[in-house]
Design an enzyme around this catalytic site. Structure first.
Site, mmCIF file in Angstrom:
data_model
loop_
_atom_site.group_PDB
_atom_site.id
_atom_site.type_symbol
_atom_site.label_atom_id
_atom_site.label_comp_id
_atom_site.label_asym_id
_atom_site.label_seq_id
_atom_site.Cartn_x
_atom_site.Cartn_y
_atom_site.Cartn_z
ATOM 1 N N TYR A 1 -1.316 -0.417 11.160
ATOM 2 C CA TYR A 1 -1.548 -1.094 9.876
ATOM 3 C C TYR A 1 -0.419 -0.810 8.899
ATOM 4 C CZ TYR A 1 -3.031 -1.457 5.039
ATOM 5 O OH TYR A 1 -3.053 -1.711 3.685
ATOM 6 N N THR B 1 0.819 -1.215 0.000
ATOM 7 C CA THR B 1 0.000 0.000 0.000
ATOM 8 C C THR B 1 0.852 1.264 0.000
ATOM 9 O OG1 THR B 1 -1.531 1.288 1.399
ATOM 10 C CG2 THR B 1 -0.088 -0.238 2.520
ATOM 11 N N ASP B 2 0.273 2.356 -0.500
ATOM 12 C CA ASP B 2 0.969 3.636 -0.461
ATOM 13 C C ASP B 2 1.093 4.187 0.957
ATOM 14 O OD1 ASP B 2 -1.715 4.290 -0.053
ATOM 15 O OD2 ASP B 2 -1.767 5.891 -1.540
ATOM 16 N N GLU B 3 0.348 3.637 1.900
ATOM 17 C CA GLU B 3 0.381 4.149 3.272
ATOM 18 C C GLU B 3 1.739 3.933 3.942
ATOM 19 O OE1 GLU B 3 -2.991 3.637 5.808
ATOM 20 O OE2 GLU B 3 -4.320 3.223 4.121
ATOM 21 N N LYS C 1 2.528 -3.332 7.264
ATOM 22 C CA LYS C 1 2.750 -3.531 5.829
ATOM 23 C C LYS C 1 4.171 -3.146 5.435
ATOM 24 C CE LYS C 1 0.368 -4.812 3.127
ATOM 25 N NZ LYS C 1 0.141 -6.203 2.646
#
Length: 337
Positions: free
Chosen positions: A148, A124-126, A152
């Site tokens: 989260y 993810t870009d997060e 990741k």
């Protein structure tokens, strides 16, 4: 590669990808491994079960013995399985570390042992954290701000370490926010749509100023397939190219599509560590692998709202019934027609 193992393939993005892969003439078998926790359901795969190429295994990526057997039977692994909702990670960080980091490591260990041709780790870009301006490239540092995203980022680094240390042919993809049919109603688009269709209020954090890039799950699937087939081992690929919107702008579109107005919206205090803006540079996958997103946001959102309008039997039971499958659950096998 002819046989592909897809973890988390009964989830939202995973099920879109599985259907895409089943349409490929050169793919002989697609096996879905999914624990069917609250956000995963076999109904997401739907008509995919008509394909004789599909095999479904109900099990957990933390089940070392099961993972070993399945990886041994496949040429490639595409790893979607993960705990993925930010709000849940704020109250149960441990399950995110367990599934996202330990589960990924167990898959990688099996991939190393059996010599898979490609291992695509979906992220993810997060992991880049918030950006006030500019766009993150694949070489930028990781600055996750919530459990989260941290889990990741950790699993990304674990995957890349298996390439550096053991030559496992790993690629990592990082996508922006996905939307489309079949998404579990906890993320903003399916949550707002299902609430508005039931005549309920929706809530916006802060003043609705948070910026996200919205990418249709089918476009993300296109990018992931390109990486599966042509991605260079050891490389990271950002998958973006949707539309940047503030949460207030997105809400305005959803209200219009659902036939509601701003009286249906309540503003609430912002949550912890709600990153103000995400943005990625996706020129690497565009220039190197020919990726081009094709879904228009307005059309895609209209199609998504219509799907929820026509399929309450799919999502309404999910609001009341959640299924948890503990680690070590005995696997159940279902094959296609």
């Amino acid at each position: 590669m002819k046989n592909v193992l897809v973890t988390g393939g009964a989830g939202f993005i995973g099920s879109h990808f599985v259907k895409r892969l089943l349409r490929a003439d050169d793919i002989a078998k697609v096996t879905v491994l999914d624990a069917l926790t609250y956000a995963g359901t076999v109904s997401n795969l739907g008509e995919a079960f008509l394909s004789p190429k599909l095999q479904f295994v109900h099990g957990n990526i933390l089940d070392t013995a099961l993972v070993d057997v399945l990886v041994a039977e496949h040429d490639a692994v595409v790893h979607f399985a993960a705990e993925s909702h930010v709000d849940r990670s704020l109250v149960d960080a441990e399950s995110f570390v367990t599934t996202n980091v330990m589960g990924t490591q167990r898959l990688l260990e099996a991939a190393k042992r059996h010599g898979v041709e490609k291992f695509v780790h979906v992220s993810t870009d997060e992991v880049y954290g918030p950006l006030v301006s500019g766009s993150a490239t694949e070489s930028d540092p990781l600055r996750p701000t919530v459990p989260y995203a941290a889990s990741k980022a950790s699993s990304d680094l674990m995957a890349l370490s298996y390439f550096e240390t053991y030559d496992v042919p790993v690629c990592v993809t990082r996508s922006s926010n996905n939307y489309g049919p079949c998404q579990y109603p906890e993320k903003i688009i399916p949550l707002f749509v299902t609430k508005l269709l039931r005549g309920e209020q929706v809530t916006l954090h802060g003043r609705g100023q948070h910026v996200r890039n919205w990418l249709h799950a089918e476009d993300n699937g296109q990018g992931i397939e390109l990486v599966l087939r042509g991605g260079v081992p050891g490389e990271i690929y950002n998958i973006g190219g949707g539309t940047d919107l503030t949460s207030k702008e997105l809400t305005g579109i959803i209200l219009r599509l659902c036939g509601a107005d701003w009286d249906s919206v309540t503003y609430i205090p912002d949550r912890q560590s709600n990153d103000i803006r995400y943005a990625m540079d996706w020129s690497k996958i565009a220039d190197g692998l020919g990726y081009r997103p094709v879904r228009d946001l307005e059309d895609g959102l209209a199609e998504t709202v219509e799907w929820y309008r026509r399929n309450p039997g799919h999502w309404a039971p999910l609001l009341r019934h959640r299924v948890g499958v503990p680690t070590g659950t005995k696997a159940a096998l279902v094959t296609g027609a």
